[in-house]
Every structure is written in C-alpha cells, then in structure tokens.
Design a protein around this motif. Sequence first.
Motif, PDB file in Angstrom:
ATOM      1  N   GLY A  74      -3.407 -24.524  78.925  1.00 17.00           N
ATOM      2  CA  GLY A  74      -2.844 -24.288  80.241  1.00 17.00           C
ATOM      3  C   GLY A  74      -1.630 -25.140  80.568  1.00 17.00           C
ATOM      4  N   VAL A  75      -0.921 -25.618  79.555  1.00 17.29           N
ATOM      5  CA  VAL A  75       0.293 -26.412  79.759  1.00 17.29           C
ATOM      6  C   VAL A  75       1.505 -25.485  79.713  1.00 17.29           C
ATOM      7  CG1 VAL A  75       1.770 -28.212  78.770  1.00 17.29           C
ATOM      8  CG2 VAL A  75      -0.720 -28.515  78.838  1.00 17.29           C
ATOM      9  N   THR A  76       2.394 -25.626  80.665  1.00 19.00           N
ATOM     10  CA  THR A  76       3.554 -24.747  80.775  1.00 19.00           C
ATOM     11  C   THR A  76       4.485 -24.903  79.578  1.00 19.00           C
ATOM     12  OG1 THR A  76       3.472 -24.838  83.186  1.00 19.00           O
ATOM     13  CG2 THR A  76       5.562 -24.167  82.198  1.00 19.00           C
ATOM     14  N   VAL A  77       4.978 -23.767  79.086  1.00 21.39           N
ATOM     15  CA  VAL A  77       5.972 -23.744  78.007  1.00 21.39           C
ATOM     16  C   VAL A  77       7.187 -22.972  78.501  1.00 21.39           C
ATOM     17  CG1 VAL A  77       6.480 -23.047  75.639  1.00 21.39           C
ATOM     18  CG2 VAL A  77       4.158 -23.757  76.255  1.00 21.39           C
ATOM     19  N   THR A  78       8.364 -23.541  78.328  1.00 16.59           N
ATOM     20  CA  THR A  78       9.602 -22.849  78.679  1.00 16.59           C
ATOM     21  C   THR A  78      10.598 -23.060  77.543  1.00 16.59           C
ATOM     22  OG1 THR A  78      11.264 -22.500  80.401  1.00 16.59           O
ATOM     23  CG2 THR A  78      10.657 -24.781  79.911  1.00 16.59           C
ATOM     24  N   ALA A  79      11.768 -22.465  77.653  1.00 12.27           N
ATOM     25  CA  ALA A  79      12.756 -22.566  76.575  1.00 12.27           C
ATOM     26  C   ALA A  79      14.163 -22.660  77.121  1.00 12.27           C
ATOM     27  CB  ALA A  79      12.641 -21.364  75.636  1.00 12.27           C
ATOM     28  N   ILE A  80      14.986 -23.377  76.391  1.00 14.82           N
ATOM     29  CA  ILE A  80      16.430 -23.402  76.631  1.00 14.82           C
ATOM     30  C   ILE A  80      17.037 -22.540  75.530  1.00 14.82           C
ATOM     31  CG2 ILE A  80      18.503 -24.824  76.704  1.00 14.82           C
ATOM     32  CD1 ILE A  80      16.760 -27.159  77.622  1.00 14.82           C
ATOM     33  N   PRO A  81      17.435 -21.305  75.842  1.00 18.54           N
ATOM     34  CA  PRO A  81      17.913 -20.399  74.796  1.00 18.54           C
ATOM     35  C   PRO A  81      19.242 -20.860  74.220  1.00 18.54           C
ATOM     36  CG  PRO A  81      18.271 -19.434  76.953  1.00 18.54           C
ATOM     37  CD  PRO A  81      17.481 -20.696  77.176  1.00 18.54           C
ATOM     38  N   GLY A  82      19.579 -20.289  73.083  1.00 15.08           N
ATOM     39  CA  GLY A  82      20.829 -20.677  72.439  1.00 15.08           C
ATOM     40  C   GLY A  82      21.015 -19.986  71.111  1.00 15.08           C
ATOM     41  N   PRO A  83      21.701 -20.628  70.171  1.00 21.86           N
ATOM     42  CA  PRO A  83      22.045 -20.003  68.906  1.00 21.86           C
ATOM     43  C   PRO A  83      20.830 -19.506  68.132  1.00 21.86           C
ATOM     44  CG  PRO A  83      23.249 -22.057  69.198  1.00 21.86           C
ATOM     45  CD  PRO A  83      22.222 -22.004  70.267  1.00 21.86           C
ATOM     46  N   SER A  84      20.998 -18.359  67.477  1.00 18.56           N
ATOM     47  CA  SER A  84      19.950 -17.781  66.648  1.00 18.56           C
ATOM     48  C   SER A  84      20.581 -17.124  65.439  1.00 18.56           C
ATOM     49  CB  SER A  84      19.151 -16.735  67.443  1.00 18.56           C
ATOM     50  OG  SER A  84      18.368 -15.942  66.580  1.00 18.56           O
ATOM     51  N   ALA A  85      20.207 -17.571  64.250  1.00 19.96           N
ATOM     52  CA  ALA A  85      20.746 -16.973  63.027  1.00 19.96           C
ATOM     53  C   ALA A  85      20.311 -15.523  62.903  1.00 19.96           C
ATOM     54  CB  ALA A  85      20.282 -17.782  61.813  1.00 19.96           C
ATOM     55  N   VAL A  86      19.106 -15.202  63.390  1.00 19.91           N
ATOM     56  CA  VAL A  86      18.591 -13.838  63.292  1.00 19.91           C
ATOM     57  C   VAL A  86      19.480 -12.872  64.061  1.00 19.91           C
ATOM     58  CG1 VAL A  86      16.637 -12.325  63.789  1.00 19.91           C
ATOM     59  CG2 VAL A  86      16.231 -14.665  63.009  1.00 19.91           C
ATOM     60  N   VAL A  87      19.697 -13.145  65.328  1.00 14.58           N
ATOM     61  CA  VAL A  87      20.470 -12.241  66.178  1.00 14.58           C
ATOM     62  C   VAL A  87      21.944 -12.257  65.806  1.00 14.58           C
ATOM     63  CG1 VAL A  87      21.129 -11.741  68.552  1.00 14.58           C
ATOM     64  CG2 VAL A  87      18.804 -12.472  68.045  1.00 14.58           C
ATOM     65  N   THR A  88      22.460 -13.409  65.411  1.00 16.83           N
ATOM     66  CA  THR A  88      23.874 -13.491  65.011  1.00 16.83           C
ATOM     67  C   THR A  88      24.138 -12.631  63.787  1.00 16.83           C
ATOM     68  OG1 THR A  88      24.004 -15.747  65.883  1.00 16.83           O
ATOM     69  CG2 THR A  88      25.726 -15.061  64.354  1.00 16.83           C
ATOM     70  N   ALA A  89      23.277 -12.731  62.774  1.00 16.21           N
ATOM     71  CA  ALA A  89      23.439 -11.919  61.566  1.00 16.21           C
ATOM     72  C   ALA A  89      23.312 -10.438  61.884  1.00 16.21           C
ATOM     73  CB  ALA A  89      22.410 -12.334  60.525  1.00 16.21           C
ATOM     74  N   LEU A  90      22.335 -10.099  62.715  1.00 22.42           N
ATOM     75  CA  LEU A  90      22.135  -8.699  63.089  1.00 22.42           C
ATOM     76  C   LEU A  90      23.379  -8.149  63.786  1.00 22.42           C
ATOM     77  CD1 LEU A  90      19.888  -6.466  63.198  1.00 22.42           C
ATOM     78  CD2 LEU A  90      19.407  -7.285  65.502  1.00 22.42           C
ATOM     79  N   ALA A  91      24.001  -8.963  64.616  1.00 24.53           N
ATOM     80  CA  ALA A  91      25.161  -8.513  65.385  1.00 24.53           C
ATOM     81  C   ALA A  91      26.373  -8.235  64.496  1.00 24.53           C
ATOM     82  CB  ALA A  91      25.514  -9.550  66.442  1.00 24.53           C
TER      83      ALA A  91
END
Length: 271
Positions: free
Chosen positions: A102-119
């Motif tokens: 029950g501990v909150t998890v959040t994210a600071i989005p940013g660079p991704s090799a997966v999405v960059t390569a796909l693009a």
Amino acid sequence: MIILAATPIGNLGDASARLVAALEQATVVAAEDTRTTQRLLQALGVANRPRLLALHDHNERQRAAELVERARDEDLLVLSDAGMPTVSDPGYALVVEAVAQGVTVTAIPGPSAVVTALAVAGLPTDRFTFEGFLPRKGGDRRRALAALAGEPRTMVFFEAPSRIAETLAAMADAFGADRPAAVCRELTKLHEEVLRGGLGELAERAQDGIRGEIVVVVQGAPAREISAEGALAQVQELVTSGVRLKDAAAEVATQTGLSSRDLYQAALAAR
C-alpha cells in the motif's frame, strides 16, 4: 512514496527539469549503479549528495521489503543506469512489493530506448510488443523466436553488440529473410545510426560488427490467408486447450484479419 525516475539514455540534454529537481531534493536514492548515479549528479551540476543505496538485479528481491518500509517515512527516488526503472532494469520487484504494502508509486517520465527506436524505425507503431533481451543460448533463442513468428504486432528487442550478428541471423531464419526490420544503435548519442532493411540483409551487414547500445525493431507477421473453416478450426483447437472462446476468437482474428465476432458466432453455432 517511491518515485521511479527516467534518466538519459545517452544525451545528457534529455534530463528533464523534474529529474534535476528531484535529484536536488532527494535524501535517499536507490540506484542500479551508485557510481553511475554519482557521475550523473556531477554532470547535471546537482549540488545535493543524497544517500545512495544499491538496487540491482542481484539484490532487488532481498532489499525490496526494506526499501518499501523506508518509503513509508520518506520519498525514495529510484534510478537505473539509463531509461526508466523496471523496463529491462531493476525496479519491478520493488514496485510489486510497494503495491502489496500500500505504498504509493509514481514516476518521472523521460527517455525510453523502446519508444525512441520504435519512432525512428519506420515500421508500424499503432500496435507493438516489447520483448527485451532474447535468451543467450541458441536453442532457447530459437524457441523464443519460433513462438513469435506469427506475432502481428511490431516487435522491439534489446541486444548486445557481441550477439547482434547471430541474433539477426536467427531472426531471419524464424521470421524470414525479407521481414522488414531496423537496427538502432547509440540512440540520442553522437554516433546514432539506424540501419533498415530485411532481416537477411541486416544479418549480413552485422557480420562486420555493430557497436554500441542496440535496439532491434522487427515488423510483425502479415495476416495469414486462411479459409473461414480453417480459422474456425484454430479457434476450436485453442478452446480445447483451455483458452476462453472469446479470447480464442480474438487471437485468431488478429492473426488472420477475420472478424472476431464472426468467428465467435461460428464457434457457438458449431457446438
């Protein structure tokens, strides 16, 4: 809370303002490699020196509960060496434990090799699947690729320079030498390069060696031409193996281009 923070995959300029602010404020950081994180702090001009705790593939399961308990009292910033934690990097077991506790998890989005390569690959992006690293052993790799031979979605893989030639050759055998693909290396870095072509052609080009961080993007399998009767037989076979009728109809429809609703109704009528 636990904060998963994406770090640059090559170009330091891709560090977000939120990432820098989080590093400036952090009191404790769980890092895949503490030395890499120290260099990142210096490169970004961050004066703050948070406590660095190692969180990597070899100790994550043992440390997850301890780190989640720590996150009840103070924010825990989680970093991998590059990209988003949990994506072929440490962090997944930690998130699972946090959710369970029950501990909150959040994210600071940013660079991704997966999405960059796909693009940049020039292949269909409407639907894709991330397969990460293939097995190292030849037999295991062949079986993994054979299971993906009929996958209709664009596939994204990570691979090491030392194995890229044999992996591309194995892909050409499993998917066909003419299957369109792209080998993306050193994304966002000075020597970024995208090699495009059929898998057979790319396998030949890789014989001379490909250096750097590599992402391989492979076009999905074309829809198979099959009669309605043959498709219905596939649906029935899947149902016999334990797959729900609705799911079986959807799977065969994806592979053949036929209507999922029509296959579902035909299977009901045949019972």
